[in-house]
Design an enzyme around this catalytic site. Structure first.
Site, PDB file in Angstrom:
ATOM      1  N   GLY A  85     -53.094  13.863  11.024  1.00 14.13           N
ATOM      2  CA  GLY A  85     -54.234  12.943  11.045  1.00 14.13           C
ATOM      3  C   GLY A  85     -55.502  13.740  10.838  1.00 14.13           C
ATOM      4  O   GLY A  85     -55.613  14.510   9.880  1.00 14.13           O
ATOM      5  N   SER A  86     -56.443  13.624  11.760  1.00 13.56           N
ATOM      6  CA  SER A  86     -57.728  14.304  11.595  1.00 13.56           C
ATOM      7  C   SER A  86     -57.613  15.828  11.604  1.00 13.56           C
ATOM      8  O   SER A  86     -58.506  16.508  11.087  1.00 13.56           O
ATOM      9  CB  SER A  86     -58.718  13.849  12.667  1.00 13.56           C
TER      10      SER A  86
ATOM     11  N   PHE B 257     -48.907  21.480  13.854  1.00 17.07           N
ATOM     12  CA  PHE B 257     -48.817  20.542  12.743  1.00 17.07           C
ATOM     13  C   PHE B 257     -49.865  19.445  12.878  1.00 17.07           C
ATOM     14  O   PHE B 257     -49.975  18.805  13.929  1.00 17.07           O
ATOM     15  CB  PHE B 257     -47.419  19.902  12.714  1.00 17.07           C
TER      16      PHE B 257
ATOM     17  N   GLU C 127     -57.070  15.639  22.160  1.00 21.77           N
ATOM     18  CA  GLU C 127     -55.991  14.654  22.017  1.00 21.77           C
ATOM     19  C   GLU C 127     -55.652  13.967  23.337  1.00 21.77           C
ATOM     20  O   GLU C 127     -54.577  13.382  23.481  1.00 21.77           O
ATOM     21  CB  GLU C 127     -54.744  15.332  21.433  1.00 21.77           C
TER      22      GLU C 127
END
Length: 174
Positions: free
Chosen positions: A7-8, A4, A83
Site C-alpha cells: 500500500g502506502s 514488504f 500501522e
C-alpha cells in the site's frame, strides 16, 4: 530483514533501507477492506485503505525493502506506530522476479480489528473513498498514489484499477 509494502509503503516507506526490489506474495490479494481513522479518514468517517486477504491461487505484487540489521528495531518501532490502526506483523515468503525467495515481514489488518470494514460492493467503496479525508490527506490521493505506483512497477491489480476507473467516471460526471 526484508519488509514488504503493498500500500502506502510502496511510495512512502519513510524508513532507511539498503535495497528495494519488486516482490510477490502468493496466496494473498490486496483489497480496500480496512478502515482508516488515523491517516485517510477520521473517527466516525473512516477512509478505506488496503489490506491483504488470504486467497488460494491469488498473488499480490509490491515492494520488498531490505533493512540494515543495526537499525531494524527503530524501523519496526516506527512501522508499528504508523500501522497501529488495526495492522499486525506477519512473517511471509517473498518471491522475487529472478525466482529467489526470502522470509520477510508484512503488516496485515484482519477481521479481528475494530477498523476492519470487510468486503463491500465496489460502488460503495468508491463512495467512501471519494468523501474521506484524514490527517495524511484525502482517501482519493491514497488511491491515486497506489494506482500510479503499481503502474510504475508494471503491476496490474484489477481491484485497485477498477476502483480507480469508477472514481474517474464519478469525477468526470460531476
Amino acid at each position: 530483514m526484508w519488509i514488504f509494502g503493498y500500500g502506502s509503503l510502496i511510495w512512502n516507506p519513510s524508513f532507511p533501507y539498503q535495497d528495494r526490489r519488486l516482490a510477490r506474495l502468493d496466496n494473498w490479494v490486496r483489497r480496500f477492506w480496512q478502515g482508516s481513522t488515523d491517516h485517510r479518514g477520521v473517527p466516525g468517517h473512516p477512509g478505506r485503505v488496503v489490506t491483504l486477504i488470504s486467497e488460494l491461487a491469488g498473488n499480490c505484487w509490491g515492494v520488498a525493502y531490505k533493512c540494515d540489521e543495526s537499525g531494524i528495531q527503530q524501523v519496526i518501532e516506527k512501522l508499528d506506530l504508523r500501522e497501529k490502526g488495526g495492522y499486525h506483523r506477519e512473517s511471509v515468503k517473498l518471491n522475487f522476479i529472478d525466482g529467489s525467495t526470502i522470509e520477510g515481514v508484512v503488516y496485515v489488518a484482519g477481521p479481528d480489528n475494530p477498523d476492519y470494514l470487510g468486503s463491500a460492493d465496489e460502488a460503495d467503496i468508491v463512495t467512501q473513498i471519494l468523501s474521506a479525508q484524514g490527517p495524511s490527506g484525502s482517501n482519493r490521493d491514497y488511491l491515486r498514489n497506489l494506482a500510479n505506483s503499481l503502474r510504475s512497477l508494471g503491476v496490474t491489480d484489477p481491484h485497485v484499477f477498477s476502483i480507480e476507473s469508477m472514481i474517474q467516471s464519478e469525477i468526470n460526471d460531476e
